[in-house]
Design a protein around this motif. Structure first.
Motif, PDB file in Angstrom:
ATOM      1  N   GLN A   1       0.836  -1.216   0.000  1.00 19.38           N
ATOM      2  CA  GLN A   1       0.000   0.000   0.000  1.00 19.38           C
ATOM      3  C   GLN A   1       0.863   1.255   0.000  1.00 19.38           C
ATOM      4  O   GLN A   1       0.530   2.241  -0.649  1.00 19.38           O
ATOM      5  CB  GLN A   1      -0.915  -0.004   1.220  1.00 19.38           C
ATOM      6  CG  GLN A   1      -2.002  -1.043   1.117  1.00 19.38           C
ATOM      7  CD  GLN A   1      -3.269  -0.634   1.870  1.00 19.38           C
ATOM      8  OE1 GLN A   1      -3.333   0.415   2.478  1.00 19.38           O
ATOM      9  NE2 GLN A   1      -4.275  -1.484   1.819  1.00 19.38           N
ATOM     10  N   ILE A   2       1.977   1.199   0.733  1.00 21.01           N
ATOM     11  CA  ILE A   2       2.883   2.355   0.762  1.00 21.01           C
ATOM     12  C   ILE A   2       3.405   2.618  -0.653  1.00 21.01           C
ATOM     13  O   ILE A   2       3.444   3.761  -1.120  1.00 21.01           O
ATOM     14  CB  ILE A   2       4.089   2.079   1.703  1.00 21.01           C
ATOM     15  CG1 ILE A   2       3.627   1.850   3.142  1.00 21.01           C
ATOM     16  CG2 ILE A   2       5.135   3.188   1.623  1.00 21.01           C
ATOM     17  CD1 ILE A   2       3.013   3.031   3.813  1.00 21.01           C
ATOM     18  N   LEU A   3       3.782   1.535  -1.338  1.00 18.07           N
ATOM     19  CA  LEU A   3       4.320   1.706  -2.691  1.00 18.07           C
ATOM     20  C   LEU A   3       3.249   2.210  -3.648  1.00 18.07           C
ATOM     21  O   LEU A   3       3.529   3.008  -4.542  1.00 18.07           O
ATOM     22  CB  LEU A   3       4.931   0.390  -3.182  1.00 18.07           C
ATOM     23  CG  LEU A   3       6.221  -0.013  -2.440  1.00 18.07           C
ATOM     24  CD1 LEU A   3       6.648  -1.419  -2.802  1.00 18.07           C
ATOM     25  CD2 LEU A   3       7.347   0.962  -2.729  1.00 18.07           C
ATOM     26  N   SER A   4       2.007   1.775  -3.433  1.00 18.08           N
ATOM     27  CA  SER A   4       0.987   2.302  -4.344  1.00 18.08           C
ATOM     28  C   SER A   4       0.690   3.772  -4.027  1.00 18.08           C
ATOM     29  O   SER A   4       0.363   4.542  -4.914  1.00 18.08           O
ATOM     30  CB  SER A   4      -0.277   1.440  -4.375  1.00 18.08           C
ATOM     31  OG  SER A   4      -0.871   1.449  -3.141  1.00 18.08           O
ATOM     32  N   GLU A   5       0.862   4.185  -2.779  1.00 16.52           N
ATOM     33  CA  GLU A   5       0.747   5.619  -2.453  1.00 16.52           C
ATOM     34  C   GLU A   5       1.886   6.390  -3.125  1.00 16.52           C
ATOM     35  O   GLU A   5       1.689   7.474  -3.659  1.00 16.52           O
ATOM     36  CB  GLU A   5       0.845   5.847  -0.933  1.00 16.52           C
ATOM     37  CG  GLU A   5      -0.273   5.248  -0.133  1.00 16.52           C
ATOM     38  CD  GLU A   5      -1.547   6.069  -0.188  1.00 16.52           C
ATOM     39  OE1 GLU A   5      -1.606   7.120   0.436  1.00 16.52           O
ATOM     40  OE2 GLU A   5      -2.484   5.639  -0.894  1.00 16.52           O
ATOM     41  N   LEU A   6       3.077   5.789  -3.122  1.00 17.41           N
ATOM     42  CA  LEU A   6       4.235   6.451  -3.734  1.00 17.41           C
ATOM     43  C   LEU A   6       4.002   6.678  -5.230  1.00 17.41           C
ATOM     44  O   LEU A   6       4.398   7.699  -5.787  1.00 17.41           O
ATOM     45  CB  LEU A   6       5.493   5.593  -3.492  1.00 17.41           C
ATOM     46  CG  LEU A   6       6.806   6.074  -4.094  1.00 17.41           C
ATOM     47  CD1 LEU A   6       7.145   7.497  -3.665  1.00 17.41           C
ATOM     48  CD2 LEU A   6       7.953   5.146  -3.716  1.00 17.41           C
ATOM     49  N   ARG A   7       3.313   5.727  -5.853  1.00 17.49           N
ATOM     50  CA  ARG A   7       3.028   5.867  -7.292  1.00 17.49           C
ATOM     51  C   ARG A   7       2.170   7.093  -7.591  1.00 17.49           C
ATOM     52  O   ARG A   7       2.173   7.597  -8.693  1.00 17.49           O
ATOM     53  CB  ARG A   7       2.314   4.609  -7.822  1.00 17.49           C
ATOM     54  CG  ARG A   7       3.223   3.411  -7.907  1.00 17.49           C
ATOM     55  CD  ARG A   7       2.541   2.239  -8.620  1.00 17.49           C
ATOM     56  NE  ARG A   7       3.319   1.030  -8.404  1.00 17.49           N
ATOM     57  CZ  ARG A   7       2.991   0.060  -7.557  1.00 17.49           C
ATOM     58  NH1 ARG A   7       1.866   0.136  -6.875  1.00 17.49           N
ATOM     59  NH2 ARG A   7       3.761  -0.994  -7.402  1.00 17.49           N
ATOM     60  N   LYS A   8       1.413   7.557  -6.565  1.00 18.91           N
ATOM     61  CA  LYS A   8       0.529   8.711  -6.794  1.00 18.91           C
ATOM     62  C   LYS A   8       1.281  10.036  -6.723  1.00 18.91           C
ATOM     63  O   LYS A   8       0.745  11.075  -7.061  1.00 18.91           O
ATOM     64  CB  LYS A   8      -0.568   8.759  -5.712  1.00 18.91           C
ATOM     65  CG  LYS A   8      -1.518   7.590  -5.714  1.00 18.91           C
ATOM     66  CD  LYS A   8      -2.483   7.749  -4.537  1.00 18.91           C
ATOM     67  CE  LYS A   8      -3.285   6.490  -4.306  1.00 18.91           C
ATOM     68  NZ  LYS A   8      -3.885   6.461  -2.976  1.00 18.91           N
ATOM     69  N   THR A   9       2.491  10.022  -6.195  1.00 23.03           N
ATOM     70  CA  THR A   9       3.174  11.287  -5.927  1.00 23.03           C
ATOM     71  C   THR A   9       4.026  11.736  -7.111  1.00 23.03           C
ATOM     72  O   THR A   9       4.280  10.974  -8.040  1.00 23.03           O
ATOM     73  CB  THR A   9       4.106  11.161  -4.698  1.00 23.03           C
ATOM     74  OG1 THR A   9       5.194  10.299  -5.067  1.00 23.03           O
ATOM     75  CG2 THR A   9       3.392  10.574  -3.501  1.00 23.03           C
ATOM     76  N   SER A  10       4.482  12.969  -7.027  1.00 22.00           N
ATOM     77  CA  SER A  10       5.357  13.497  -8.079  1.00 22.00           C
ATOM     78  C   SER A  10       6.741  12.851  -8.012  1.00 22.00           C
ATOM     79  O   SER A  10       7.546  13.030  -8.913  1.00 22.00           O
ATOM     80  CB  SER A  10       5.495  15.009  -7.917  1.00 22.00           C
ATOM     81  OG  SER A  10       6.128  15.278  -6.688  1.00 22.00           O
ATOM     82  N   PHE A  11       7.008  12.126  -6.953  1.00 22.92           N
ATOM     83  CA  PHE A  11       8.312  11.467  -6.825  1.00 22.92           C
ATOM     84  C   PHE A  11       8.349  10.140  -7.593  1.00 22.92           C
ATOM     85  O   PHE A  11       9.401   9.538  -7.745  1.00 22.92           O
ATOM     86  CB  PHE A  11       8.613  11.168  -5.346  1.00 22.92           C
ATOM     87  CG  PHE A  11       8.641  12.394  -4.480  1.00 22.92           C
ATOM     88  CD1 PHE A  11       9.792  13.158  -4.377  1.00 22.92           C
ATOM     89  CD2 PHE A  11       7.524  12.789  -3.773  1.00 22.92           C
ATOM     90  CE1 PHE A  11       9.822  14.292  -3.588  1.00 22.92           C
ATOM     91  CE2 PHE A  11       7.541  13.930  -2.989  1.00 22.92           C
ATOM     92  CZ  PHE A  11       8.696  14.678  -2.891  1.00 22.92           C
ATOM     93  N   ALA A  12       7.173   9.696  -8.038  1.00 21.84           N
ATOM     94  CA  ALA A  12       7.069   8.330  -8.567  1.00 21.84           C
ATOM     95  C   ALA A  12       8.054   8.026  -9.691  1.00 21.84           C
ATOM     96  O   ALA A  12       8.679   6.983  -9.701  1.00 21.84           O
ATOM     97  CB  ALA A  12       5.646   8.060  -9.030  1.00 21.84           C
ATOM     98  N   GLU A  13       8.192   8.933 -10.625  1.00 18.06           N
ATOM     99  CA  GLU A  13       8.985   8.593 -11.811  1.00 18.06           C
ATOM    100  C   GLU A  13      10.471   8.643 -11.583  1.00 18.06           C
ATOM    101  O   GLU A  13      11.233   8.045 -12.324  1.00 18.06           O
ATOM    102  CB  GLU A  13       8.607   9.529 -12.960  1.00 18.06           C
ATOM    103  CG  GLU A  13       7.373   9.053 -13.680  1.00 18.06           C
ATOM    104  CD  GLU A  13       7.259   9.625 -15.065  1.00 18.06           C
ATOM    105  OE1 GLU A  13       8.287   9.892 -15.690  1.00 18.06           O
ATOM    106  OE2 GLU A  13       6.118   9.831 -15.485  1.00 18.06           O
ATOM    107  N   THR A  14      10.892   9.426 -10.602  1.00 18.37           N
ATOM    108  CA  THR A  14      12.338   9.588 -10.446  1.00 18.37           C
ATOM    109  C   THR A  14      12.899   8.925  -9.198  1.00 18.37           C
ATOM    110  O   THR A  14      14.110   8.858  -9.035  1.00 18.37           O
ATOM    111  CB  THR A  14      12.679  11.088 -10.414  1.00 18.37           C
ATOM    112  OG1 THR A  14      11.748  11.728  -9.569  1.00 18.37           O
ATOM    113  CG2 THR A  14      12.625  11.683 -11.805  1.00 18.37           C
ATOM    114  N   THR A  15      12.023   8.450  -8.323  1.00 18.75           N
ATOM    115  CA  THR A  15      12.524   7.803  -7.113  1.00 18.75           C
ATOM    116  C   THR A  15      12.887   6.356  -7.407  1.00 18.75           C
ATOM    117  O   THR A  15      12.120   5.628  -8.029  1.00 18.75           O
ATOM    118  CB  THR A  15      11.449   7.838  -5.998  1.00 18.75           C
ATOM    119  OG1 THR A  15      11.192   9.187  -5.676  1.00 18.75           O
ATOM    120  CG2 THR A  15      11.927   7.129  -4.752  1.00 18.75           C
TER     121      THR A  15
END
Ligand code: SF4
Length: 845
Positions: free
Chosen positions: A262-276
């Motif tokens: 769930q944490i990772l799917s939250e991360l996918r929603k953020t602006s950090f997703a593509e570069t993190t």
């Protein structure tokens, strides 16, 4: 909102993790930087500059709630200040998202600071190296050249990962077009498979302790020779794994893999997703893709994997790139780590990726750690030193975030507590005797001496257990010294630390267990009627005893004041009428097992719905931390009070007391009355209703009773029914089906309105699952299960906590034990959330 900061963080092309910006006086990823330059030899002055928290944070939704902004601000400040932060934010307040956005914003700002400062340090170093007669442009040109080299290296990595993302997207589109989305291919349940019967008896002999001591390599990494040999085998030419200097990461931990997903799917929603660059770590049990190894059983999977690695040429695991392919550093391995880092993938995605690419995800994800910005892992992998060592994780100067940390103390205590049963001790003794007879001529002098001492210890422990065997349902708590005294003569000459060290060096538990397993397999092979499930259970039980003994002896080596041994005799759960005698080492003091983490980490953030009593954490985990370094943050709920109604129901529709004590749980009338209450709730409440029950046993009892009375069928006509599964692997399937049933809604053909989920308190669905909106329009809690106040173990723990509180002169320290009892149930801890809504609590009787 500060436009400057928003622009910086919300546009991918100007994202702080892009190294291009670092070299253009903005920011960058340190991996490439350090690979090219090495650590600066001049202390960068700018590293000492403090970063003020930004006025606003990049957040996936237009404007974060005030409490979310406050939380992000607080966490950022705590990490920057190298503090320990205890953060309380009720479920449903967007805690995980706020934690991700604040930590990743800090990480990006820190990378920018580090990169800029390090470049400046390099400039200073150049200035020192160039002669006074050299014109200044010489150093400037060298500096520029280095920048360009770095730029090229950075571009190469970024472009490579970008290309992988594009390929992955194309592949997904093709699959979608073909109507075949990526299938979940979680490895199936462990089952028995006959293994090759070889006569390689050497593998059962103890490892040679003299050649097997822990080595410290040049980098100061303490790695066992096994791990070093394995790494050399995976990549013979590569240097030992070096954790890149000052490459700060976020280690984001939670209790379970589903919470981390769930944490990772939250991360996918953020602006950090593509570069993190994110890496999800797991154990071999969750990540191994070699079906042959998985079939060897859950407990043996680590050993079976290592056995394979140490097997001769051509016999290693087929999922590891060979020497001729350059190991994990070769093209195949590199392609795999690129795929791991390019997109955000959870454990299940990684298993699928491993099967598709034919690369082991367990070793593949480990190889990706140095380049990761965020590493997710279940917290039992971080709380045990041995697990950290096995994954080559160093927390030195890293940020550790522990989510769902309200049970942290209990988890540390339970990880380091260990039980042994009398039948298990007898089995371990018999297995060791058989082993000694078989290998007596091949055991070196020291092995023979040590193993005889282990036999003496086993005999002593059996004597202690037999002393209570006849007593009915009794228990006795003792110190480790008292246990040793009770074990009889001769034991005072045995050095427990030496025995524990011998177990570790010689891997004798594994050797004896493997030999026992071989004997059992030979026996089972003759019994043609045994099912594969029975075979797996028999093998599993038989090979665990020596491992339990090893863990128990390791526990005994804790300081005497830190734990107790509980000897108890209880009625056997089987109908044999016999008493079951067990010995359990109960750890009371969690601090020692957490202190090296506290000493190493730059900052620790403990986050939970409620962390009360916060003082417990301060006293038991952080007594050595300066109060000024301890930061506490607590926020309220985002739900408007008028949107929530809390009802305490004490009487059923027919006026029966709804009292769910242990004694009343078999009262079928009461269970039917509970069914009537739920039936009424289902009539009134649309969509999803989640009911928490005290135990799986109670859930089963309800099902049987309601089946007989017809209530189950009645409920099933109103809503689709779902039950919390006991097997961890089925949780996601149940949740998916539950959610589908709710979203389906009612129709002309489907009269049901939503779904009813019967779950168990403290099991897999009771924390970390976001039952948002339709998924839970009502939550019903049946009873409040409390631990047994007469339990010796609980009483000792309450006494210990009280003693610590009094010794630390805490106000009302004498009540600390009682307070521990009151909050000892995880769901009781949620009650402060309810007190916030006090006017809305209605008491109905
Ligand atoms: S190397 Fe990986 S895939 Fe192979 S046995 Fe070990 S964990 Fe399993």
């Amino acid at each position: 909102m500060s436009r400057k900061h928003e622009t910086r963080n919300t546009k991918h092309e100007t994202h702080p993790f892009c190294l291009a910006k670092a070299l253009a006086n903005d920011t960058g990823g340190p991996s490439d930087f350090y690979r090219m330059m090495g650590a600066p030899t001049v202390e960068p002055k700018e590293l000492q500059l403090a970063l003020p928290p930004p006025e606003s944070f990049s957040f996936p939704y237009a404007t974060p709630y005030g409490i979310q902004s406050d939380l992000m601000h607080h966490v950022y400040k705590a990490i920057e200040g190298k503090s320990v932060a205890i953060v309380q934010s009720p479920t449903g307040t967007g805690k995980s998202l706020s934690l991700l956005c604040s930590t990743l914003t800090w990480l990006a700002d820190d990378l920018r600071r580090t990169t800029t400062a390090s470049l400046e340090a390099y400039r200073e170093e150049l200035a020192l190296k160039t002669k006074s007669t050299d014109p200044p442009w010489v150093a400037e040109r060298m500096f520029e050249r280095k920048k360009m080299e770095l730029e090229a290296a950075r571009q190469e990595t970024d472009e490579r990962l970008q290309q992988v993302r594009r390929q992955e997207e194309e592949r997904k589109q093709t699959l979608r077009a073909q109507g075949r989305d990526r299938k979940r291919m979680r490895p199936t349940i462990f089952e028995h498979a006959d293994r090759d019967n070889t006569d390689e008896e050497d593998r059962f002999l103890p490892h040679d302790p003299s050649a097997n001591r822990l080595q410290t390599n040049a980098e100061g990494l303490n790695l066992s020779p096994d791990v070093l040999a394995l790494m050399a085998q995976i990549n013979p030419s590569a240097p030992p794994p070096a954790v890149l200097p000052t490459q700060t990461k976020i280690f984001f931990t939670s209790r379970t893999h589903s919470q981390l997903s769930q944490i990772l799917s939250e991360l996918r929603k953020t602006s950090f997703a593509e570069t993190t660059r994110a890496v999800a770590l797991g154990s071999r049990k969750t990540l191994c893709v070699n079906d042959e190894v998985r079939k060897s059983g859950e407990t043996g999977i680590d050993e079976r994997c290592l056995d394979l690695q140490s097997a001769g040429k051509g016999k290693g695991c087929k999922y590891l790139p060979g020497r001729d392919e350059g190991g994990m550093e070769g093209t195949k391995g590199r392609e795999f780590t690129d795929k791991v880092l390019a997109t955000i993938q959870d454990i299940e995605d990684l298993v699928v990726l491993g099967k598709e690419t034919h690369i082991c995800p367990y070793y593949g994800t480990r190889a990706a750690i140095p380049e990761a910005d965020i590493v997710t892992l279940p917290y039992n992998l971080i709380l045990q030193r041995s697990a950290r060592e096995a994954l080559s994780i160093s927390l030195k100067d890293q940020v550790l975030l522990i989510d769902e940390a309200h049970n942290l103390i209990d988890t540390i205590l339970s990880i380091h507590s260990q039980s042994l049963s009398l039948p298990g001790l007898i089995q371990a003794r018999d297995q060791l005797r058989t082993y000694l007879i078989k290998f007596k001529n091949r055991l070196k002098g020291r092995n023979a001496v040590m193993l005889k001492q282990v036999l003496l210890i086993l005999a002593g422990l059996i004597t202690v257990c037999e002393s209570i065997e006849q007593a009915k349902d009794s228990s006795k708590l003792m110190k480790v010294g008292e246990l040793v005294q009770g074990m009889g003569k001769g034991l005072d000459q045995v050095n427990l630390y030496e025995i524990v060290g011998y177990f570790k060096e010689s891997k004798i538990a594994v050797k004896v267990s493997s030999y026992t397993e071989k004997l059992i397999e030979e026996e089972l092979a003759k019994a043609t009627t045994t099912t594969s499930q029975t075979r797996a259970t028999t093998r599993h039980a038989a090979i665990s005893y020596m491992h339990q003994l090893e863990s128990f002896l390791l526990s005994l080596s804790n300081a005497d004041a830190d734990g107790r041994v509980l000897l108890s005799s209880t009625s056997s759960p089987s109908s044999s009428g016999k008493q079951l005698v067990t010995l359990k080492y109960v750890l009371l003091n969690p601090m020692d097992h957490f202190s090296d983490i506290v000493a190493d980490a730059r900052s620790i953030v403990l986050a939970g719905g409620t962390m009360e009593p916060v003082n417990d954490f301060k006293l038991q985990l952080f007594p050595q931390v300066e109060p000024s370094r301890l930061a506490n943050f607590s926020c309220g709920h985002v739900i408007p009070k008028e949107n929530l109604k809390t009802i305490i129901l004490t009487k059923s529709p027919k006026g029966k007391d709804l009292e769910f004590k242990f004694e009343t749980q078999n009262d079928t009338n009461l269970l039917d009355e509970l069914g009537a209450v739920l039936s009424n709730v289902c009539n009134l409440v649309p969509d999803g209703v989640v009911v928490f029950l005290p135990s799986y046993r109670f859930l089963e009892k309800l099902k049987t009773t309601w089946e007989k009375s017809g209530l189950l069928a009645k409920l099933g006509m109103k809503k689709s029914l779902f039950y919390e599964p006991q097997a961890g692997g089925s949780v996601e399937t149940v949740l998916e089906e539950y959610s589908t049933a709710i979203n389906l809604g009612s129709s002309a053909t489907n009269k049901k309105s939503g779904a009813l989920l019967l779950a168990v308190v403290g099991a897999k669905l009771s924390e970390g699952i976001n039952f948002s909106d339709k998924l839970a329009r009502a939550v019903v809690m049946v009873g409040l299960p409390f631990p047994n106040l007469t339990s010796c173990e609980l009483k000792e723990r309450m006494k210990y906590v009280t003693d610590v509180a009094i010794a630390n002169k805490q106000p009302q320290g004498d009540k600390a034990g009682r307070e521990l009892y009151m909050v000892s149930h995880p769901h009781f801890k949620e009650l402060p959330d309810l007190t916030y809504l006090t006017p809305n609590i209605t008491h109905i009787s």
